[in-house]
Design a protein around this motif. Structure first.
Motif, PDB file in Angstrom:
ATOM      1  N   VAL A 155       0.862  -1.181   0.000  1.00  8.54           N
ATOM      2  CA  VAL A 155       0.000   0.000   0.000  1.00  8.54           C
ATOM      3  C   VAL A 155       0.898   1.230   0.000  1.00  8.54           C
ATOM      4  O   VAL A 155       1.897   1.266   0.736  1.00  8.54           O
ATOM      5  CB  VAL A 155      -0.912   0.013   1.243  1.00  8.54           C
ATOM      6  CG1 VAL A 155      -1.741   1.292   1.299  1.00  8.54           C
ATOM      7  CG2 VAL A 155      -1.824  -1.202   1.230  1.00  8.54           C
ATOM      8  N   THR A 156       0.578   2.221  -0.814  1.00  9.28           N
ATOM      9  CA  THR A 156       1.431   3.404  -0.900  1.00  9.28           C
ATOM     10  C   THR A 156       0.610   4.683  -0.754  1.00  9.28           C
ATOM     11  O   THR A 156      -0.560   4.728  -1.123  1.00  9.28           O
ATOM     12  CB  THR A 156       2.187   3.457  -2.241  1.00  9.28           C
ATOM     13  OG1 THR A 156       1.245   3.557  -3.320  1.00  9.28           O
ATOM     14  CG2 THR A 156       3.039   2.214  -2.426  1.00  9.28           C
ATOM     15  N   VAL A 157       1.258   5.708  -0.206  1.00  9.03           N
ATOM     16  CA  VAL A 157       0.685   7.049  -0.121  1.00  9.03           C
ATOM     17  C   VAL A 157       1.751   8.034  -0.591  1.00  9.03           C
ATOM     18  O   VAL A 157       2.813   8.130   0.032  1.00  9.03           O
ATOM     19  CB  VAL A 157       0.256   7.407   1.323  1.00  9.03           C
ATOM     20  CG1 VAL A 157      -0.275   8.848   1.365  1.00  9.03           C
ATOM     21  CG2 VAL A 157      -0.804   6.442   1.832  1.00  9.03           C
ATOM     22  N   PRO A 158       1.530   8.770  -1.676  1.00 13.24           N
ATOM     23  CA  PRO A 158       2.532   9.746  -2.133  1.00 13.24           C
ATOM     24  C   PRO A 158       2.762  10.827  -1.083  1.00 13.24           C
ATOM     25  O   PRO A 158       1.828  11.304  -0.440  1.00 13.24           O
ATOM     26  CB  PRO A 158       1.890  10.336  -3.399  1.00 13.24           C
ATOM     27  CG  PRO A 158       0.882   9.323  -3.824  1.00 13.24           C
ATOM     28  CD  PRO A 158       0.364   8.704  -2.570  1.00 13.24           C
ATOM     29  N   LEU A 159       4.036  11.206  -0.892  1.00 13.51           N
ATOM     30  CA  LEU A 159       4.386  12.258   0.061  1.00 13.51           C
ATOM     31  C   LEU A 159       4.863  13.523  -0.651  1.00 13.51           C
ATOM     32  O   LEU A 159       4.399  14.615  -0.361  1.00 13.51           O
ATOM     33  CB  LEU A 159       5.468  11.765   1.025  1.00 13.51           C
ATOM     34  CG  LEU A 159       5.079  10.611   1.953  1.00 13.51           C
ATOM     35  CD1 LEU A 159       6.276  10.171   2.795  1.00 13.51           C
ATOM     36  CD2 LEU A 159       3.913  10.997   2.857  1.00 13.51           C
ATOM     37  N   TYR A 160       5.809  13.371  -1.571  1.00 14.36           N
ATOM     38  CA  TYR A 160       6.310  14.546  -2.302  1.00 14.36           C
ATOM     39  C   TYR A 160       7.019  14.076  -3.569  1.00 14.36           C
ATOM     40  O   TYR A 160       7.294  12.884  -3.747  1.00 14.36           O
ATOM     41  CB  TYR A 160       7.259  15.383  -1.437  1.00 14.36           C
ATOM     42  CG  TYR A 160       8.518  14.684  -1.003  1.00 14.36           C
ATOM     43  CD1 TYR A 160       9.678  14.736  -1.775  1.00 14.36           C
ATOM     44  CD2 TYR A 160       8.563  13.963   0.184  1.00 14.36           C
ATOM     45  CE1 TYR A 160      10.844  14.099  -1.376  1.00 14.36           C
ATOM     46  CE2 TYR A 160       9.717  13.318   0.592  1.00 14.36           C
ATOM     47  CZ  TYR A 160      10.861  13.385  -0.198  1.00 14.36           C
ATOM     48  OH  TYR A 160      12.000  12.743   0.205  1.00 14.36           O
ATOM     49  N   THR A 161       7.309  15.023  -4.450  1.00 16.81           N
ATOM     50  CA  THR A 161       8.003  14.738  -5.700  1.00 16.81           C
ATOM     51  C   THR A 161       9.471  15.127  -5.568  1.00 16.81           C
ATOM     52  O   THR A 161       9.787  16.238  -5.155  1.00 16.81           O
ATOM     53  CB  THR A 161       7.365  15.498  -6.873  1.00 16.81           C
ATOM     54  OG1 THR A 161       5.988  15.105  -6.979  1.00 16.81           O
ATOM     55  CG2 THR A 161       8.066  15.175  -8.178  1.00 16.81           C
ATOM     56  N   GLU A 162      10.353  14.202  -5.902  1.00 18.20           N
ATOM     57  CA  GLU A 162      11.787  14.412  -5.800  1.00 18.20           C
ATOM     58  C   GLU A 162      12.319  15.018  -7.103  1.00 18.20           C
ATOM     59  O   GLU A 162      12.113  14.483  -8.188  1.00 18.20           O
ATOM     60  CB  GLU A 162      12.472  13.068  -5.526  1.00 18.20           C
ATOM     61  CG  GLU A 162      13.974  13.134  -5.366  1.00 18.20           C
ATOM     62  CD  GLU A 162      14.566  11.782  -5.028  1.00 18.20           C
ATOM     63  OE1 GLU A 162      14.661  11.457  -3.824  1.00 18.20           O
ATOM     64  OE2 GLU A 162      14.920  11.039  -5.961  1.00 18.20           O
ATOM     65  N   ARG A 163      13.005  16.159  -6.975  1.00 18.30           N
ATOM     66  CA  ARG A 163      13.679  16.789  -8.115  1.00 18.30           C
ATOM     67  C   ARG A 163      15.154  16.962  -7.766  1.00 18.30           C
ATOM     68  O   ARG A 163      15.513  17.037  -6.595  1.00 18.30           O
ATOM     69  CB  ARG A 163      13.025  18.130  -8.457  1.00 18.30           C
ATOM     70  CG  ARG A 163      11.624  17.969  -9.032  1.00 18.30           C
ATOM     71  CD  ARG A 163      10.978  19.297  -9.392  1.00 18.30           C
ATOM     72  NE  ARG A 163       9.718  19.100 -10.082  1.00 18.30           N
ATOM     73  CZ  ARG A 163       8.558  18.860  -9.476  1.00 18.30           C
ATOM     74  NH1 ARG A 163       8.518  18.803  -8.149  1.00 18.30           N
ATOM     75  NH2 ARG A 163       7.460  18.674 -10.174  1.00 18.30           N
ATOM     76  N   TYR A 164      16.011  17.079  -8.780  1.00 17.78           N
ATOM     77  CA  TYR A 164      17.435  16.922  -8.559  1.00 17.78           C
ATOM     78  C   TYR A 164      18.222  18.213  -8.759  1.00 17.78           C
ATOM     79  O   TYR A 164      17.898  19.047  -9.609  1.00 17.78           O
ATOM     80  CB  TYR A 164      17.972  15.818  -9.467  1.00 17.78           C
ATOM     81  CG  TYR A 164      17.218  14.539  -9.252  1.00 17.78           C
ATOM     82  CD1 TYR A 164      17.481  13.734  -8.150  1.00 17.78           C
ATOM     83  CD2 TYR A 164      16.180  14.180 -10.102  1.00 17.78           C
ATOM     84  CE1 TYR A 164      16.741  12.597  -7.909  1.00 17.78           C
ATOM     85  CE2 TYR A 164      15.430  13.038  -9.866  1.00 17.78           C
ATOM     86  CZ  TYR A 164      15.713  12.246  -8.767  1.00 17.78           C
ATOM     87  OH  TYR A 164      14.969  11.124  -8.526  1.00 17.78           O
ATOM     88  N   VAL A 165      19.258  18.345  -7.941  1.00 18.39           N
ATOM     89  CA  VAL A 165      20.143  19.502  -8.015  1.00 18.39           C
ATOM     90  C   VAL A 165      21.588  19.012  -7.971  1.00 18.39           C
ATOM     91  O   VAL A 165      21.896  17.954  -7.407  1.00 18.39           O
ATOM     92  CB  VAL A 165      19.902  20.489  -6.851  1.00 18.39           C
ATOM     93  CG1 VAL A 165      18.521  21.122  -6.959  1.00 18.39           C
ATOM     94  CG2 VAL A 165      20.087  19.799  -5.495  1.00 18.39           C
ATOM     95  N   ALA A 166      22.473  19.801  -8.597  1.00 20.38           N
ATOM     96  CA  ALA A 166      23.912  19.559  -8.487  1.00 20.38           C
ATOM     97  C   ALA A 166      24.434  20.422  -7.354  1.00 20.38           C
ATOM     98  O   ALA A 166      24.236  21.639  -7.339  1.00 20.38           O
ATOM     99  CB  ALA A 166      24.606  19.916  -9.796  1.00 20.38           C
ATOM    100  N   VAL A 167      25.081  19.791  -6.381  1.00 11.48           N
ATOM    101  CA  VAL A 167      25.597  20.487  -5.202  1.00 11.48           C
ATOM    102  C   VAL A 167      27.104  20.648  -5.344  1.00 11.48           C
ATOM    103  O   VAL A 167      27.824  19.672  -5.611  1.00 11.48           O
ATOM    104  CB  VAL A 167      25.259  19.725  -3.910  1.00 11.48           C
ATOM    105  CG1 VAL A 167      25.771  20.481  -2.691  1.00 11.48           C
ATOM    106  CG2 VAL A 167      23.754  19.505  -3.798  1.00 11.48           C
TER     107      VAL A 167
END
Length: 294
Positions: A155-167
């Protein structure tokens, strides 16, 4: 029979009679006798034996699935009865992918405030380890990727969308730009998570699509180690925006969004598929649906 099934589960996990007996707090002869009694009771051989454990028989694999369900139902029943008497108590065990560890407090903080008698155990895990921990009843739930690789029956519940950055450090040449393309990282000294991490496989895929080989100077399963090498060696790492934000405060670092393509993946709560859910899991799922996605 429940005790014998629990010993069978311990043996299937440890794949060694001695280690399984130690995990159950019994002697090896006691565990071996319990397995044989279970085989006699069910009328099938469950374990291939020789001088050592050699695996489960096909019938043993089928019984393993049933044993996990029965064990989960018994634990759920006990938890429901305890919750009826005392409210939500005990320890909530969460397995969390490393790049989501910074976000877990947003979920546990509100949940802890609503249930003061509840305690928490959070451990870092790959997606594979997370799913195995849930299946083996070593974790009550997990936080991980929902949309990149198969999860199985959960069972899943979405929490947030992951987006990427260069650090990178503020004095890095690429830091002069406000936004980067994945292709801009060609030739950069990269430090990345290890290939067993789903985050690494995602990032390697985006780099490959941009014609960049994912050949990092260092691989690690720790985001702290990644940031340490960015600070001390001037290398570049790629992290989800939420995970990177924790390390930017008070440090000479910048995070530049990565585009072309704009990559995004869903992170969410992952819980065992079972009806009815235990009171603890039902409350956790409800709390997850109130998670602030911004």
């Amino acid at each position: 029979m429940i005790d014998r099934l629990e010993m069978f589960l311990a043996l299937a996990k440890a794949r060694h009679f001695g280690r399984a007996a130690e995990a159950m707090g019994v002697t090896q002869p006691t565990l071996s006798a319990a397995i044989r009694q279970l085989e006699d009771q069910l009328g099938v051989m469950l374990v291939r034996r020789g001088s050592r454990f050699q695996g489960l028989t096909p019938e043993g694999e089928r019984v393993l699935d049933w044993a996990r369900r029965i064990s989960g139902d018994v634990r759920g029943m006990k938890e429901e009865l305890r919750a009826a008497r005392e409210g939500l108590t005990g320890v909530l065990r969460l397995a969390v992918i490393p790049t989501a560890l910074g976000a877990v407090a947003q979920l546990t903080g509100r949940f802890a405030a609503a249930h003061p008698a509840l305690r928490f155990s959070v451990r870092s895990a790959t997606t594979t380890q997370l799913l195995a921990a849930i299946e083996d009843h070593e974790a009550d739930a997990g936080i991980g990727y929902l949309d990149n690789e198969p999860l199985g029956r959960v069972v899943t519940v979405p929490l947030y969308t992951e987006r990427y950055v260069a650090v990178m450090r503020r004095d890095a040449s690429l830091a002069e730009r406000s936004r980067l393309r994945w292709a801009d990282l060609a030739g950069a000294d990269l430090c990345l998570l290890t290939p067993d991490m789903q985050n690494r496989r995602i990032i390697a895929g985006h780099l490959a699509a941009a014609g960049v080989a994912a050949e990092p100077r260092i691989e690690t399963n720790s985001t702290i180690v990644l940031i340490s090498h960015v600070l001390n060696s001037g290398w570049i790492t790629i992290l989800p925006e939420r995970a990177a934000a924790i390390f930017l405060q008070g440090q000479p670092l910048v995070a530049r969004p990565l585009g072309a393509p704009d990559a995004a993946h869903e992170i969410g709560l992952i819980a065992p598929w079972r009806e009815p859910h235990t009171p603890l899991l039902s409350a956790l799922l409800a709390e997850a649906k109130r998670f602030d996605r911004d």
